[in-house]
Design an enzyme around this catalytic site. Structure first.
Site, short mmCIF file in Angstrom:
data_model
loop_
_atom_site.label_atom_id
_atom_site.label_comp_id
_atom_site.label_asym_id
_atom_site.label_seq_id
_atom_site.Cartn_x
_atom_site.Cartn_y
_atom_site.Cartn_z
CG HIS A 166 -9.37 -0.71 -4.98
ND1 HIS A 166 -9.91 -0.95 -3.75
CD2 HIS A 166 -10.37 -0.81 -5.87
CE1 HIS A 166 -11.20 -1.19 -3.89
NE2 HIS A 166 -11.51 -1.11 -5.17
CG LEU A 167 -3.97 3.18 -1.73
CD1 LEU A 167 -4.00 2.89 -0.25
CD2 LEU A 167 -3.08 4.37 -2.03
CE1 TYR A 219 -3.76 -2.29 0.05
CE2 TYR A 219 -2.84 -3.19 2.09
CZ TYR A 219 -3.74 -3.27 1.05
OH TYR A 219 -4.63 -4.31 0.98
CG HIS A 264 -13.11 -7.35 -1.83
ND1 HIS A 264 -12.76 -7.04 -3.13
CD2 HIS A 264 -12.11 -6.83 -1.05
CE1 HIS A 264 -11.58 -6.41 -3.12
NE2 HIS A 264 -11.17 -6.26 -1.87
CG ASP A 309 -28.29 -1.59 -1.91
OD1 ASP A 309 -27.90 -1.92 -3.06
OD2 ASP A 309 -29.03 -2.32 -1.21
NE ARG A 338 -6.23 -8.61 -1.09
CZ ARG A 338 -6.43 -8.18 0.16
NH1 ARG A 338 -7.25 -7.19 0.39
NH2 ARG A 338 -5.80 -8.73 1.17
CG ASN A 347 -9.43 2.49 -0.86
OD1 ASN A 347 -10.00 1.39 -0.79
ND2 ASN A 347 -8.12 2.61 -0.89
C1 DQA Z 1 -7.62 -1.75 -0.99
C2 DQA Z 1 -7.71 -3.18 -1.54
C3 DQA Z 1 -8.64 -4.04 -0.69
O1 DQA Z 1 -8.69 -5.37 -1.22
C4 DQA Z 1 -8.12 -4.11 0.73
O2 DQA Z 1 -9.00 -4.86 1.53
C5 DQA Z 1 -7.85 -2.77 1.32
C6 DQA Z 1 -7.23 -1.73 0.48
C7 DQA Z 1 -6.58 -0.89 -1.76
O3 DQA Z 1 -6.60 0.31 -1.58
O4 DQA Z 1 -5.75 -1.44 -2.49
O5 DQA Z 1 -8.05 -2.55 2.50
O6 DQA Z 1 -8.89 -1.14 -1.14
#
Ligand code: DQA
Length: 147
Positions: A102-103, A28, A82, A89, A113, A76
């Site tokens: 998503h980072l 991350y 998931h 909703d 994921r 995010n």
């Molecule tokens: C995330 C990816 C997700 O799968 C993970 O649970 C996160 C971070 C990302 O920013 O890459 O907490 O959303």
């Protein structure tokens, strides 16, 4: 939006994202959420950011509701991505531009994921660009007329 203020963009970060910088930096990155907020404020000085993080799903639903009437939402959702139909909703009927960020490149990681239940409710998805994904998402929102 009044003439004196810029567009308001909500940046919403979900579960476990408060630990950015300490949590799995090899995945991350080393920036904290505060660093990302500063990066966005420096990059877009005319945007009025509402920058939020929560580990509580119901609180996130409230933040999404607060964003009604804003220029757009960048979200995010963390792991909620998931499986949270509640976030889907909450987002689906909001008519401002919405971007899921998503980072990490979620498609290059564990199989679970790869699926997002949130994506059908947003306009665009950014994954794998690190903190720059947030910048890209804000630029998209502004290009949609938010600024
Ligand atoms: C995330 C990816 C997700 O799968 C993970 O649970 C996160 C971070 C990302 O920013 O890459 O907490 O959303």
């Amino acid at each position: 939006m009044s003439p004196e203020t810029g567009p308001t963009v909500f940046i919403l970060n979900g579960v476990n994202l408060g630990a950015l910088g300490r949590r799995r930096p090899e995945v991350y990155g080393t920036l904290t959420l505060d660093d990302i907020e500063k990066f966005l404020r420096d990059r877009f000085p005319d945007v009025d950011f509402e920058f939020r993080q929560t580990d509580y799903e119901g609180e996130m639903v409230g933040f999404i509701g607060e964003a009604a009437g804003s220029a757009g939402v960048v979200i995010n959702p963390g792991a909620w991505t998931h499986y949270s139909y509640a976030l889907h909703d909450a987002l689906e009927w909001m008519d401002m531009p919405k971007v899921e960020v998503h980072l990490s490149n979620v498609h290059a990681r564990e199989g679970w994921r790869r699926h997002s239940v949130v994506s059908p409710a947003v306009d665009a998805v950014v994954a794998g660009m690190g903190a720059d994904g947030y910048r890209a998402a804000v630029a998209y929102i502004l290009s949609r007329g938010g600024g």
